[in-house]
Scaffold this active site. Structure first.
Site, mmCIF file in Angstrom:
data_model
loop_
_atom_site.group_PDB
_atom_site.id
_atom_site.type_symbol
_atom_site.label_atom_id
_atom_site.label_comp_id
_atom_site.label_asym_id
_atom_site.label_seq_id
_atom_site.Cartn_x
_atom_site.Cartn_y
_atom_site.Cartn_z
ATOM 1 N N CYS A 1 33.286 -45.667 76.113
ATOM 2 C CA CYS A 1 32.324 -45.330 77.162
ATOM 3 C C CYS A 1 31.126 -46.264 77.033
ATOM 4 C CB CYS A 1 31.873 -43.880 77.044
ATOM 5 S SG CYS A 1 31.081 -43.498 75.457
ATOM 6 N N CYS B 1 28.096 -50.839 75.645
ATOM 7 C CA CYS B 1 28.943 -50.556 74.489
ATOM 8 C C CYS B 1 30.347 -51.130 74.610
ATOM 9 C CB CYS B 1 29.028 -49.045 74.269
ATOM 10 S SG CYS B 1 27.415 -48.222 74.364
ATOM 11 N N HIS C 1 27.063 -48.027 65.268
ATOM 12 C CA HIS C 1 27.439 -48.515 66.597
ATOM 13 C C HIS C 1 26.469 -49.580 67.099
ATOM 14 C CE1 HIS C 1 28.483 -48.806 70.730
ATOM 15 N NE2 HIS C 1 27.630 -47.906 71.186
#
Length: 428
Positions: free
Chosen positions: A414, A92, A384
């Site tokens: 994160c 990510c 996302h």
């Protein structure tokens, strides 16, 4: 920052609307989405035929044929074909990592300008076959004669070898999904269901308000019939969110993470242009903000630390380098992988015990002003696509600082694998 280094400016960024997997971008893939955002950035800043020092693009879920994704995409973007391309992945944090990579090259004078971005699709995933069939096919390729090939192909063959294998979302070291890990974090830090739903609702409302105000008009490029993020539910309510069942811990009666307070599987891409002051000025471009500090960290999630808690470690290290406190910011962009993850992070920074015994600080970092957190919404509302989130956040925060006229913003992301990527943007 070292006075011998060049300042690194964020000129601006673009993205396509993020959408649910298996919907509008199901047949586009990472290459198509990357070409779209790079091409849009070229159009926005007049970069046709321009040679940049580097284009760093990433994707977490990609086909083996996409090993050179950045280079191939930039060759179709309108940039000069003499522009190098680098393909990366850090889950990510990928495109924030790419922004840091480009920034380091600019700061040291290796390059004058570059693009950082990322793309991800969970619609067009690589489908592979099991180890037994792979070994059989490799042996078949090595076989010399027709007889040998027949023997290799048929000896011990079973139809179950033809069963395909899809990419997993579990951590290889633990076998648990990110959501399973976050459930453990929520229990450890005593994060309740209502808190999570309220944060998710706020994200949707803020993102919806930002669209209505025109904030994203020059940041989001329409694509495949979409003008806004497909996850956005600005009219959602606490009642609707509270009616959803737990998505991960479905049996204990203690599960609090749902489809409403967790990010869904997404497709999308984003990119940002970074440059030195001199390069930007030579092209008549203005700087929105400067990327001044960054830090990456990791935690031992295999032996008990929270999988998504690494930013709690990276941020205080970065603050020490910058000579700042947690309260010295006008905006906080904390990636919302899960509402619980954001709340765990904030609670950890408020904890005297955690800050002293885990982070080695003299006391708690303290609280932040909730009104400064994810002001224009974040991942719970936008979606996302793993490698695209960092570039989305950098572009959003840089524009916010430009609109304010001055200030400072903190980015915290994160990642899978127990890592965190953080950065500071400033506008003098």
């Amino acid at each position: 920052m070292d006075k011998t280094q060049k300042r690194v400016g964020v000129v601006g960024g673009v993205r396509i609307p993020f959408c649910r997997n298996n919907s509008a971008y199901a047949d586009v893939g990472n290459f198509g989405m990357s070409v779209k955002v790079l091409g849009a950035l070229v159009e926005k800043y007049g970069l046709h035929g321009v040679e940049l020092g580097e284009v760093a693009m990433g994707a977490v879920i990609r086909h083996s044929s996409d090993w050179n994704l950045a280079r191939e995409a930039l060759l179709s973007s309108g940039l000069a074909p003499t522009t190098p391309g680098l393909t990366t992945a850090r889950a990510c944090g990928t495109s924030l990592d790419n922004a840091i990579l480009i920034a380091n090259k600019i700061a040291t004078g290796q390059i004058d300008a570059g693009i950082a971005g990322g793309s991800d699709t969970t619609s067009d995933v690589p489908i592979v076959y099991g180890q037994k069939l792979r070994k059989r096919l490799l042996a078949l390729n090595r076989a010399k004669t027709l007889k040998e090939k027949f023997q290799v192909a048929t000896r011990g063959f079973a139809l179950k070898e033809l069963k395909p294998s899809f990419p997993g979302v579990a951590e290889p070291r633990t076998g648990k999904s990110m959501g399973d890990h976050c459930e453990l974090m929520a229990k450890e830090w005593k994060i309740g269901r209502l808190e999570q739903d309220e944060l998710a609702l706020a994200s949707h409302r803020k993102l919806g308000a930002a669209y209505e105000a025109g904030f994203f008009d020059d940041l989001v490029v329409p694509f495949r019939g979409l003008k806004r993020d497909g996850f956005l539910r600005a009219d959602s309510t606490i009642e609707k969110l509270s009616s959803l069942k737990p998505a991960f811990d479905k049996t204990s009666g203690q599960g609090t993470l749902t489809a409403g307070n967790s990010t869904g599987l997404s497709d999308g891409a984003a990119a940002v242009l970074l440059a030195s002051d001199e390069w930007a000025a030579s092209r008549g471009l203005s700087i929105q903000a400067y990327l001044t500090h960054a830090q990456v960290s990791a935690v031992d999630f295999v032996h008990g630390e929270g999988l998504l808690m690494a930013p709690t470690v990276a941020v205080p290290r970065m603050l020490k380098q910058a000579g700042l406190t947690l309260q010295d910011f006008d905006f906080y962009e904390i990636h919302e992988a899960f509402a619980a993850q954001v709340l765990c992070t904030l609670r950890a920074w408020e904890s005297d015990d955690y800050c002293r015994n885990r982070l080695g600080l003299d006391g708690p970092l303290g609280s932040i002003d909730p009104a400064k957190l994810n002001v224009n919404g974040s991942s719970l509302a936008s979606g996302h696509p793993f490698a695209a989130t960092g570039a989305r956040i950098v572009a959003t925060l840089a524009k916010m600082l430009e609109q304010k006229g001055s200030g400072r913003g903190l980015i915290s992301i994160c990642t899978a694998g127990g890592m965190g990527v953080t950065a500071i943007l400033e506008r003098p």
